[in-house]
Design an enzyme around this catalytic site. Sequence first.
Site, PDB file in Angstrom:
ATOM      1  N   ARG A 176     -10.811  -0.036  15.138  1.00 46.59           N
ATOM      2  CA  ARG A 176     -10.005   0.902  14.166  1.00 46.59           C
ATOM      3  C   ARG A 176     -10.810  -0.001  12.688  1.00 46.59           C
ATOM      4  O   ARG A 176     -12.186   0.901  12.308  1.00 46.59           O
ATOM      5  CB  ARG A 176      -8.656   0.818  13.630  1.00 46.59           C
ATOM      6  CG  ARG A 176      -8.355   1.736  12.103  1.00 46.59           C
ATOM      7  CD  ARG A 176      -6.672   2.045  11.826  1.00 46.59           C
ATOM      8  NE  ARG A 176      -6.362   0.463  11.219  1.00 46.59           N
ATOM      9  CZ  ARG A 176      -5.086   0.495  11.148  1.00 46.59           C
ATOM     10  NH1 ARG A 176      -4.236   1.278  11.419  1.00 46.59           N
ATOM     11  NH2 ARG A 176      -5.009  -1.103  10.343  1.00 46.59           N
ATOM     12  N   TYR A 220      17.975  28.372   8.944  1.00 45.16           N
ATOM     13  CA  TYR A 220      17.070  29.247   8.853  1.00 45.16           C
ATOM     14  C   TYR A 220      17.535  29.564  10.588  1.00 45.16           C
ATOM     15  O   TYR A 220      16.987  28.642  10.609  1.00 45.16           O
ATOM     16  CB  TYR A 220      15.676  28.599   7.995  1.00 45.16           C
ATOM     17  CG  TYR A 220      15.317  28.563   7.220  1.00 45.16           C
ATOM     18  CD1 TYR A 220      14.951  30.242   6.505  1.00 45.16           C
ATOM     19  CD2 TYR A 220      14.647  28.433   5.798  1.00 45.16           C
ATOM     20  CE1 TYR A 220      14.840  30.743   5.336  1.00 45.16           C
ATOM     21  CE2 TYR A 220      14.559  28.155   4.895  1.00 45.16           C
ATOM     22  CZ  TYR A 220      14.560  29.658   4.722  1.00 45.16           C
ATOM     23  OH  TYR A 220      14.245  29.917   3.017  1.00 45.16           O
ATOM     24  N   MET A 257      13.505  23.682   2.860  1.00 49.57           N
ATOM     25  CA  MET A 257      12.644  23.275   1.558  1.00 49.57           C
ATOM     26  C   MET A 257      12.883  22.184   0.676  1.00 49.57           C
ATOM     27  O   MET A 257      13.394  21.444   0.193  1.00 49.57           O
ATOM     28  CB  MET A 257      11.566  24.127   0.969  1.00 49.57           C
ATOM     29  CG  MET A 257      10.683  23.364   0.139  1.00 49.57           C
ATOM     30  SD  MET A 257       9.871  24.221  -0.718  1.00 49.57           S
ATOM     31  CE  MET A 257       8.642  25.117   0.352  1.00 49.57           C
ATOM     32  N   LYS A 317       0.537  -1.378   0.140  1.00 53.73           N
ATOM     33  CA  LYS A 317       0.068  -0.143   0.590  1.00 53.73           C
ATOM     34  C   LYS A 317       0.701   1.340  -0.083  1.00 53.73           C
ATOM     35  O   LYS A 317       2.008   0.853   0.018  1.00 53.73           O
ATOM     36  CB  LYS A 317      -1.320  -0.131   1.296  1.00 53.73           C
ATOM     37  CG  LYS A 317      -0.235  -0.595   2.508  1.00 53.73           C
ATOM     38  CD  LYS A 317      -0.804  -0.378   3.986  1.00 53.73           C
ATOM     39  CE  LYS A 317      -0.399  -0.664   5.060  1.00 53.73           C
ATOM     40  NZ  LYS A 317      -0.937  -1.448   6.510  1.00 53.73           N
TER      41      LYS A 317
HETATM   42  C1  LIG Z   1      -0.340  -2.071   6.926  1.00 49.18           C
HETATM   43  C2  LIG Z   1      -1.262  -3.051   7.565  1.00 49.18           C
HETATM   44  C3  LIG Z   1      -0.286  -4.358   7.317  1.00 49.18           C
HETATM   45  C4  LIG Z   1       1.426  -4.519   7.118  1.00 49.18           C
HETATM   46  O1  LIG Z   1       1.681  -3.855   8.015  1.00 49.18           O
HETATM   47  P1  LIG Z   1       3.353  -4.062   8.651  1.00 49.18           P
HETATM   48  O2  LIG Z   1       3.227  -3.553   9.771  1.00 49.18           O
HETATM   49  O3  LIG Z   1       4.085  -2.188   7.086  1.00 49.18           O
HETATM   50  O4  LIG Z   1       3.737  -4.967   7.891  1.00 49.18           O
HETATM   51  C5  LIG Z   1      -0.796  -5.203   7.522  1.00 49.18           C
HETATM   52  N1  LIG Z   1      -2.010  -5.970   7.626  1.00 49.18           N
HETATM   53  C6  LIG Z   1      -3.127  -4.708   7.009  1.00 49.18           C
HETATM   54  C7  LIG Z   1      -4.337  -4.658   7.281  1.00 49.18           C
HETATM   55  C8  LIG Z   1      -1.929  -3.626   7.600  1.00 49.18           C
HETATM   56  O5  LIG Z   1      -3.178  -2.465   7.434  1.00 49.18           O
END
Ligand SMILES: *Cc1c(COP(=O)(O)O)cnc(C)c1O
Length: 357
Positions: free
Chosen positions: A131, A254, A302, A35
């Site tokens: 969540r 800065y 930046m 992702k």
């Molecule tokens: C992001 C995620 C993972 C992977 O987690 P890592 O800590 O990057 O290994 C697995 N399962 C779900 C549901 C996630 O959102």
Amino acid sequence: MTRPARADIDLGAFAHNLAVAISLAGTAKIVAVIKADAYGHGIRAVGRHIAARADALGVACMEEALALREAGIGGRILAMEGPLSRDEIFSASQYGVTLNIAAEHQLRWLEEAKLEKPVSCWLKVDSGMHRLGFSLTGLASIAQRMRRCAACTGPDVICTHFASADDECDANTMLQAERFFAATEDQSLPLSLANSAAVLRYPQYRRDWIRPGYMLTGNTPLNADHDGRLKPAMTLRSGVIALRDVPAGEGVGYGFTWRAPRRSRIATVAIGYGDGFPRSAPDGTPVLVKNQRAKLAGRVSMDMITVDVTDVIGVAVGNPVVLWGKGLSVNEVARHAGTIGYELLTGVTSRVPRHYI
Ligand SMILES: *Cc1c(COP(=O)(O)O)cnc(C)c1O
């Protein structure tokens, strides 16, 4: 001269880290989680490179799943947040994307959908993180509704997510797992719990499908800078674009927040928060200049940072600089900046060209 900021992405390292995850999986299958643009490494390039080596690719949402399909990537793709609108049920069916079903409204969309081809679905439950996911108490009836629903297959897998598998204290993770196993016992369905931290720390929770993400980038999610088995896939690089000596007592950058404690050699490096190098990185954050450790001196701008290279031998304009990756762990830089490596990797902006090696 072109701007030297770039991210080298070692696809072989990604494949190596996936092989490590596979070796730890035992009999479990693997969702390689890519992702957020493969944690900043480029979802298309990484997806193409590893799709055939994993049992499935995991993404957050349908946009990411469709980006993989548009890149010509076949095989199983799991959209872990599930459908975020009714339409996404139809595109999941059309493009063969597996959906997590995690809430009543998503299940209702599914029950109301008329599809030519049923969608493959996982059932996601909330074992304590609060969540996403159905509550554990209603699991049997949700699973029953999914079995009856013509628009979906399955549930193919029941999954949950750990809130603190990286924590050295095991109590919360064990509690989540115990609740999950107790609630799913009667279902005789494949189970999935483990993110990277759980893959590394809890062999007993690998079960049927593991879901490693961060470890595939070659970095450890645990409280350490390195895991010797893993190879960092991203090296964020730039170069020295200016060099000067400043007398003791002069301010740099800065706000003049850093003052030279002695006559100092300052290298200006072409990387900044516009590239995703965190502005929160304080004085003393490590930077590799010509493969030698030096320290950030003054605020991150930046487009540039300033580095104290007084003790680095033979620095010249054009010299290579590593911000993190090979030779300098992103976890170490993150610790200085008060964040985690995940945030730094995913935060590298589109201004930084990715070079695949
Ligand atoms: C992001 C995620 C993972 C992977 O987690 P890592 O800590 O990057 O290994 C697995 N399962 C779900 C549901 C996630 O959102």
